[in-house]
Design a protein around this motif. Sequence first.
Motif, mmCIF file in Angstrom:
data_model
loop_
_atom_site.group_PDB
_atom_site.id
_atom_site.type_symbol
_atom_site.label_atom_id
_atom_site.label_comp_id
_atom_site.label_asym_id
_atom_site.label_seq_id
_atom_site.Cartn_x
_atom_site.Cartn_y
_atom_site.Cartn_z
ATOM 1 N N HIS A 199 2.394 18.940 -15.683
ATOM 2 C CA HIS A 199 1.963 19.038 -17.077
ATOM 3 C C HIS A 199 0.620 19.743 -17.229
ATOM 4 C CE1 HIS A 199 5.290 16.744 -18.613
ATOM 5 N NE2 HIS A 199 5.087 15.835 -17.671
ATOM 6 N N GLY A 200 -0.059 20.031 -16.136
ATOM 7 C CA GLY A 200 -1.294 20.793 -16.204
ATOM 8 C C GLY A 200 -2.515 20.013 -16.629
ATOM 9 N N GLY A 201 -2.445 18.710 -16.673
ATOM 10 C CA GLY A 201 -3.589 17.893 -17.060
ATOM 11 C C GLY A 201 -4.252 17.260 -15.856
ATOM 12 N N THR A 202 -5.327 16.559 -16.109
ATOM 13 C CA THR A 202 -6.033 15.869 -15.033
ATOM 14 C C THR A 202 -5.972 14.349 -15.194
ATOM 15 O OG1 THR A 202 -8.079 16.030 -16.270
ATOM 16 C CG2 THR A 202 -7.633 17.780 -14.676
ATOM 17 N N LEU A 203 -5.232 13.877 -16.190
ATOM 18 C CA LEU A 203 -5.166 12.436 -16.426
ATOM 19 C C LEU A 203 -4.476 11.717 -15.270
ATOM 20 C CD1 LEU A 203 -5.844 10.223 -18.425
ATOM 21 C CD2 LEU A 203 -3.606 10.567 -19.473
ATOM 22 N N GLY A 204 -3.458 12.322 -14.694
ATOM 23 C CA GLY A 204 -2.770 11.718 -13.550
ATOM 24 C C GLY A 204 -3.687 11.566 -12.354
ATOM 25 N N GLU A 251 0.831 -1.210 0.000
ATOM 26 C CA GLU A 251 0.000 0.000 0.000
ATOM 27 C C GLU A 251 0.859 1.251 0.000
ATOM 28 O OE1 GLU A 251 -3.299 0.295 -0.249
ATOM 29 O OE2 GLU A 251 -3.503 -1.864 -0.441
ATOM 30 N N LEU A 252 1.981 1.209 0.720
ATOM 31 C CA LEU A 252 2.900 2.352 0.735
ATOM 32 C C LEU A 252 3.466 2.609 -0.655
ATOM 33 C CD1 LEU A 252 4.050 4.303 2.844
ATOM 34 C CD2 LEU A 252 5.992 2.780 3.062
ATOM 35 N N MET A 253 3.800 1.545 -1.369
ATOM 36 C CA MET A 253 4.304 1.701 -2.732
ATOM 37 C C MET A 253 3.217 2.258 -3.649
ATOM 38 S SD MET A 253 6.893 -1.462 -3.424
ATOM 39 C CE MET A 253 5.746 -2.767 -3.090
ATOM 40 N N LEU A 254 1.977 1.798 -3.503
ATOM 41 C CA LEU A 254 0.883 2.319 -4.327
ATOM 42 C C LEU A 254 0.651 3.804 -4.049
ATOM 43 C CD1 LEU A 254 -1.668 -0.615 -4.228
ATOM 44 C CD2 LEU A 254 -0.343 0.155 -6.180
ATOM 45 N N ASN A 255 0.741 4.200 -2.785
ATOM 46 C CA ASN A 255 0.558 5.608 -2.465
ATOM 47 C C ASN A 255 1.713 6.452 -2.986
ATOM 48 O OD1 ASN A 255 -1.950 5.500 -1.269
ATOM 49 N ND2 ASN A 255 -1.082 4.827 0.679
ATOM 50 N N ALA A 256 2.906 5.896 -3.036
ATOM 51 C CA ALA A 256 4.031 6.616 -3.633
ATOM 52 C C ALA A 256 3.787 6.842 -5.119
ATOM 53 C CB ALA A 256 5.329 5.842 -3.410
ATOM 54 N N VAL A 257 3.249 5.853 -5.786
ATOM 55 C CA VAL A 257 2.910 6.004 -7.203
ATOM 56 C C VAL A 257 1.808 7.047 -7.376
ATOM 57 C CG1 VAL A 257 1.936 4.802 -9.189
ATOM 58 C CG2 VAL A 257 3.692 3.712 -7.810
ATOM 59 N N ALA A 279 -6.893 11.220 -12.539
ATOM 60 C CA ALA A 279 -7.833 10.138 -12.874
ATOM 61 C C ALA A 279 -7.187 8.782 -12.611
ATOM 62 C CB ALA A 279 -8.254 10.253 -14.331
ATOM 63 N N PHE A 280 -5.900 8.653 -12.916
ATOM 64 C CA PHE A 280 -5.200 7.402 -12.615
ATOM 65 C C PHE A 280 -5.138 7.156 -11.109
ATOM 66 C CE2 PHE A 280 -3.023 7.450 -16.886
ATOM 67 C CZ PHE A 280 -3.593 6.261 -17.305
ATOM 68 N N VAL A 281 -5.005 8.224 -10.341
ATOM 69 C CA VAL A 281 -4.964 8.075 -8.881
ATOM 70 C C VAL A 281 -6.274 7.481 -8.368
ATOM 71 C CG1 VAL A 281 -4.896 9.363 -6.719
ATOM 72 C CG2 VAL A 281 -3.225 9.838 -8.507
ATOM 73 N N VAL A 282 -7.376 7.950 -8.892
ATOM 74 C CA VAL A 282 -8.672 7.400 -8.480
ATOM 75 C C VAL A 282 -8.747 5.918 -8.852
ATOM 76 C CG1 VAL A 282 -11.163 7.527 -8.854
ATOM 77 C CG2 VAL A 282 -9.832 9.619 -8.586
ATOM 78 N N PHE A 283 -8.255 5.582 -10.040
ATOM 79 C CA PHE A 283 -8.260 4.181 -10.457
ATOM 80 C C PHE A 283 -7.345 3.339 -9.556
ATOM 81 C CE2 PHE A 283 -6.407 0.780 -13.101
ATOM 82 C CZ PHE A 283 -7.555 0.061 -13.346
ATOM 83 N N VAL A 284 -6.172 3.834 -9.248
ATOM 84 C CA VAL A 284 -5.233 3.092 -8.382
ATOM 85 C C VAL A 284 -5.814 2.938 -6.981
ATOM 86 C CG1 VAL A 284 -2.966 3.198 -7.274
ATOM 87 C CG2 VAL A 284 -3.177 3.692 -9.703
ATOM 88 N N LEU A 323 1.272 9.628 -5.468
ATOM 89 C CA LEU A 323 1.887 10.937 -5.274
ATOM 90 C C LEU A 323 2.652 11.370 -6.524
ATOM 91 C CD1 LEU A 323 2.415 13.267 -3.362
ATOM 92 C CD2 LEU A 323 4.377 12.004 -2.475
ATOM 93 N N THR A 324 3.307 10.421 -7.158
ATOM 94 C CA THR A 324 4.016 10.725 -8.405
ATOM 95 C C THR A 324 3.041 11.129 -9.503
ATOM 96 O OG1 THR A 324 5.729 9.152 -7.811
ATOM 97 C CG2 THR A 324 5.613 9.799 -10.103
ATOM 98 N N PHE A 325 1.925 10.416 -9.615
ATOM 99 C CA PHE A 325 0.912 10.767 -10.616
ATOM 100 C C PHE A 325 0.399 12.186 -10.397
ATOM 101 C CE2 PHE A 325 -0.326 6.156 -11.563
ATOM 102 C CZ PHE A 325 0.331 6.180 -12.771
ATOM 103 N N VAL A 326 0.105 12.530 -9.161
ATOM 104 C CA VAL A 326 -0.426 13.864 -8.870
ATOM 105 C C VAL A 326 0.621 14.934 -9.151
ATOM 106 C CG1 VAL A 326 -1.240 15.363 -7.014
ATOM 107 C CG2 VAL A 326 -2.144 13.061 -7.242
#
Length: 98
Positions: A51-56, A34-40, A58-63, A42-45
Amino acid sequence: MIAEALLVAAGLFVIGVVGVLTRRNALILFMCVELMLNAVNLTFVALSRLHGGTLGQAFVVFVMTVAAAEAAVGLAIVIAVFRHFGTVDLADINLLRG
């Protein structure tokens, strides 16, 4: 701001990897995953903000959805293993070893 977020994410991910590789308790193993998933996350956000987009985001919600399902199934398996073997130490569970 982005560099600090990526640095914190890298630190969290390394802590998670070290925990997965060194610990043998199933519950601690799940917490490290879970710690590794939360690190990912944080990287997405952080990269989404860069880059100014919202795709990251959206991936956070999916993860987070996948992580919630993984935690529910994983904890159910840990409870079943504890009821059967009386321990959650992975070194003591050798059911699949030949």
